[in-house]
Design a protein around this motif. Structure first.
Motif, mmCIF file in Angstrom:
data_model
loop_
_atom_site.group_PDB
_atom_site.id
_atom_site.type_symbol
_atom_site.label_atom_id
_atom_site.label_comp_id
_atom_site.label_asym_id
_atom_site.label_seq_id
_atom_site.Cartn_x
_atom_site.Cartn_y
_atom_site.Cartn_z
ATOM 1 N N SER A 104 0.827 -1.207 0.000
ATOM 2 C CA SER A 104 0.000 0.000 0.000
ATOM 3 C C SER A 104 0.859 1.254 0.000
ATOM 4 C CB SER A 104 -0.880 0.055 1.260
ATOM 5 O OG SER A 104 -1.750 -1.045 1.335
ATOM 6 N N ALA A 105 0.276 2.313 -0.536
ATOM 7 C CA ALA A 105 0.804 3.662 -0.313
ATOM 8 C C ALA A 105 -0.344 4.433 0.325
ATOM 9 C CB ALA A 105 1.210 4.297 -1.631
ATOM 10 N N ALA A 115 -4.060 5.102 -1.188
ATOM 11 C CA ALA A 115 -5.106 5.942 -0.588
ATOM 12 C C ALA A 115 -4.521 7.278 -0.175
ATOM 13 C CB ALA A 115 -5.714 5.253 0.634
ATOM 14 N N THR A 116 -5.202 8.330 -0.575
ATOM 15 C CA THR A 116 -4.755 9.645 -0.159
ATOM 16 C C THR A 116 -5.963 10.499 0.236
ATOM 17 O OG1 THR A 116 -3.411 11.571 -0.738
ATOM 18 C CG2 THR A 116 -4.720 10.631 -2.503
ATOM 19 N N TYR A 117 -5.690 11.518 1.028
ATOM 20 C CA TYR A 117 -6.789 12.283 1.620
ATOM 21 C C TYR A 117 -6.502 13.789 1.572
ATOM 22 C CZ TYR A 117 -9.030 14.767 5.450
ATOM 23 O OH TYR A 117 -9.685 15.714 6.192
ATOM 24 N N PHE A 118 -7.492 14.548 1.101
ATOM 25 C CA PHE A 118 -7.384 16.011 1.018
ATOM 26 C C PHE A 118 -8.429 16.666 1.930
ATOM 27 C CE2 PHE A 118 -5.661 14.281 -2.842
ATOM 28 C CZ PHE A 118 -4.557 15.071 -3.106
ATOM 29 N N ARG A 119 -7.996 17.720 2.582
ATOM 30 C CA ARG A 119 -8.850 18.325 3.596
ATOM 31 C C ARG A 119 -9.559 19.597 3.140
ATOM 32 N NH1 ARG A 119 -6.118 19.699 9.446
ATOM 33 N NH2 ARG A 119 -8.010 19.728 10.710
ATOM 34 N N LYS A 128 3.530 -3.173 4.636
ATOM 35 C CA LYS A 128 4.280 -3.400 3.407
ATOM 36 C C LYS A 128 3.939 -2.232 2.479
ATOM 37 C CE LYS A 128 4.997 -6.355 -0.491
ATOM 38 N NZ LYS A 128 4.721 -7.584 -1.189
ATOM 39 N N GLY A 129 4.927 -1.459 2.134
ATOM 40 C CA GLY A 129 4.671 -0.293 1.304
ATOM 41 C C GLY A 129 5.141 0.963 2.001
ATOM 42 N N VAL A 130 4.511 2.071 1.665
ATOM 43 C CA VAL A 130 4.925 3.355 2.213
ATOM 44 C C VAL A 130 3.719 4.030 2.849
ATOM 45 C CG1 VAL A 130 5.818 5.661 1.640
ATOM 46 C CG2 VAL A 130 6.767 3.644 0.516
ATOM 47 N N MET A 131 3.926 4.577 4.019
ATOM 48 C CA MET A 131 2.844 5.307 4.661
ATOM 49 C C MET A 131 3.373 6.663 5.134
ATOM 50 S SD MET A 131 0.060 3.878 7.237
ATOM 51 C CE MET A 131 -1.135 4.954 8.009
ATOM 52 N N LEU A 132 2.660 7.721 4.750
ATOM 53 C CA LEU A 132 2.989 9.061 5.236
ATOM 54 C C LEU A 132 1.868 9.442 6.197
ATOM 55 C CD1 LEU A 132 3.895 10.830 1.844
ATOM 56 C CD2 LEU A 132 5.272 9.259 3.209
ATOM 57 N N GLU A 187 3.504 7.956 -8.884
ATOM 58 C CA GLU A 187 4.319 7.823 -10.088
ATOM 59 C C GLU A 187 5.497 6.876 -9.906
ATOM 60 O OE1 GLU A 187 5.307 11.817 -11.243
ATOM 61 O OE2 GLU A 187 3.340 12.153 -12.182
ATOM 62 N N ASN A 188 5.996 6.794 -8.684
ATOM 63 C CA ASN A 188 7.232 6.045 -8.478
ATOM 64 C C ASN A 188 7.083 4.676 -7.845
ATOM 65 O OD1 ASN A 188 9.544 7.895 -9.345
ATOM 66 N ND2 ASN A 188 8.219 9.238 -8.148
ATOM 67 N N LEU A 189 5.924 4.388 -7.298
ATOM 68 C CA LEU A 189 5.722 3.066 -6.704
ATOM 69 C C LEU A 189 4.648 2.328 -7.484
ATOM 70 C CD1 LEU A 189 5.520 4.015 -2.923
ATOM 71 C CD2 LEU A 189 7.540 3.269 -4.181
ATOM 72 N N ASP A 190 4.627 1.051 -7.296
ATOM 73 C CA ASP A 190 3.576 0.268 -7.931
ATOM 74 C C ASP A 190 2.914 -0.589 -6.858
ATOM 75 O OD1 ASP A 190 1.959 -0.815 -9.830
ATOM 76 O OD2 ASP A 190 3.420 -2.309 -10.481
ATOM 77 N N THR A 191 2.004 0.010 -6.122
ATOM 78 C CA THR A 191 1.395 -0.703 -4.992
ATOM 79 C C THR A 191 0.027 -1.272 -5.385
ATOM 80 O OG1 THR A 191 0.446 1.385 -4.201
ATOM 81 C CG2 THR A 191 2.541 0.685 -3.232
#
Ligand SMILES: [Zn+2]
Length: 442
Positions: A132-133, A252-256, A147-151, A244-248
């Motif tokens: 996941s990203a 999921a991303t969130y905008f406020r 597994k993956g990247v989490m911000l 663009e750089n990962l292939d997960t």
């Protein structure tokens, strides 16, 4: 995890992030799910713009999606609802409670992430070796070790000036990934540059111009608009970079911003109309026509924000990378007018929580309106799309009627493992409190 998976995992992890960078040939045909979350968007304010032809992409997308009024819950607070979306469970089960509930009960805010006692989607997927990203999800700091990247939801502070680097590094999992993101800070640190790059309105400046003798800095939420707009711009840049750089498998991303803007938007309504509108409430003479007129007015003011949202959505949907991808676009709630103003919480008891929006778009999606879709349905549906068992005590359902996938319904009990660890940075906590106070959450 069985032994075979364990070995596989160890090998992948030792070779880096446990996921492939683009171009490494993972194939375009594997199923992927992309969630784009936007806080506070309701069809009530989107529809007038679609009707006027001002959101053409969204209009076309809705025609090619399964969509519906996204049924939300009370208390309609973003931390509670977005955690319900990620877990498929009620507040009482997942443990992320309403801030005012905590305050009333003498519990200190903010909460640490350890209060979430049910696994989020990305943790469940991770246990199946799916990557996941995840970017900026509510109540996600410190980030989960998936597994993956989490911000985490504190990563956005990279756009602020003078933030401790060590603290920022800890908003990223794995921490070694931080370096790859650091260059993105530059384009998001300057408010004026962000405004011109994104095309978002400078509400701060407009307010000061249209309200002589008043100071935007003193208006709740608008007062911290500059900071918040840089946060979302930062999230946009980081999301794009990860996408663009990962292939997960899962993204999921969130905008406020749509929520933030609506918390102060009524300041920008026509002054004469506002007087008339307020008086109608006061004298018990509010009519559906007048309420409709007010909603149309807000809708028009939100056009630049929704156009921005539309551009973000388009970028992901039209990406060459997303061939066999299921997109879910959603909002945790909308807004309603009531005699106390325009909001999504503190509404009178007899008023329903204002629905958010929901759209699902993908290769085997049955287009058309879904009569019944709510915040608990996302997690079960994502698991079913991946042909994985649904959580046994999840409170939602798989949106079967909207899918032509025919994956068998299976159930399994998923338990929370300890993923995240580490302390919350005190400065982050202070800034969180300031922001939550500004939107009236605490
Ligand atoms: Zn809000």
């Amino acid at each position: 995890m069985d032994r075979r998976n364990f070995i596989k995992n160890s090998i992948i992890l030792s070779s880096g992030l446990g996921l492939s960078y683009c171009g490494s040939g993972t194939g375009q045909d594997k199923i992927k799910v992309v969630i784009l979350g936007f806080d506070g968007v309701g069809w009530a304010t989107v529809d007038p713009l679609i009707r006027k032809g001002k959101l053409p992409y969204l209009k076309k997308l809705r025609e090619n999606s399964a969509w519906g009024d996204f049924k939300t819950i009370k208390p309609t607070k973003s931390n509670v609802v977005w955690t319900s979306i990620a877990t498929g469970k009620t507040m009482l089960k997942h443990g992320i409670m309403d801030f005012s509930y905590l305050k009333k009960n003498g519990i200190k805010v903010p909460f640490t992430k350890s209060q979430r006692v049910e696994p989020a989607l990305w943790q469940i997927l991770s246990s199946y070796n799916k990557s996941s990203a995840v970017i900026n999800w509510w109540v996600s700091h410190p980030p989960d070790k998936i597994k993956g990247v989490m911000l985490s939801d504190q990563f956005r502070r990279m756009a602020q000036n003078r933030v401790n680097r060590d603290a920022l590094v800890k908003t990223v999992h794995p921490q070694s990934f931080y370096e790859k993101l650091e260059h993105l800070a530059q384009e998001n640190k300057n408010y004026n540059k962000v405004i011109s790059r994104t095309g978002l309105p400078d509400f701060f400046k407009i307010y000061n111009k249209t309200h002589p003798g008043k100071n935007a800095a003193k208006v709740p939420v608008l007062g911290i608009y500059k900071r918040l707009i840089k946060h979302d711009a930062m999230v946009e840049s980081a999301s794009r970079y990860l996408h663009e750089n990962l292939d997960t498998d899962f993204f999921a991303t969130y905008f406020r911003l749509p929520d933030i803007t609506q918390h102060f938007i009524t300041h920008f309504m026509d002054k004469e109309f506002k007087k008339k509108f307020k008086a109608a409430y006061k004298n018990g003479k509010m009519s559906p026509e007048l309420e409709h007129e007010a909603t149309e007015m807000v809708s028009e003011l939100l056009l630049p924000i929704y156009s921005y949202m539309e551009r973000v959505i388009k970028e992901y949907i039209e990406s060459e990378k997303n061939k066999n991808t299921y997109f879910m676009i959603m909002s945790d709630h909308g807004f309603s007018f009531y005699d106390g103003g325009y909001n999504h919480y503190n509404l009178p008891d007899e008023m329903a929580a204002p629905d958010g929006i929901f759209l699902m778009h993908g290769p085997k999606v049955r287009n058309g309106k879904i009569p019944d879709v709510g915040v608990y349905d996302v997690a079960p549906t994502v698991l079913n799309i991946f042909d994985l068992p649904v959580g046994k005590n999840m409170d939602g359902k798989v949106l079967k009627s909207a899918l032509k996938l025919n994956n068998r319904l299976r159930y399994k009990e998923y338990k929370m493992k300890k993923y995240g660890e580490g302390k919350i940075n005190e400065n982050f906590q202070k800034e969180d409190l300031e922001e939550l106070k500004s939107i009236g959450y605490i």
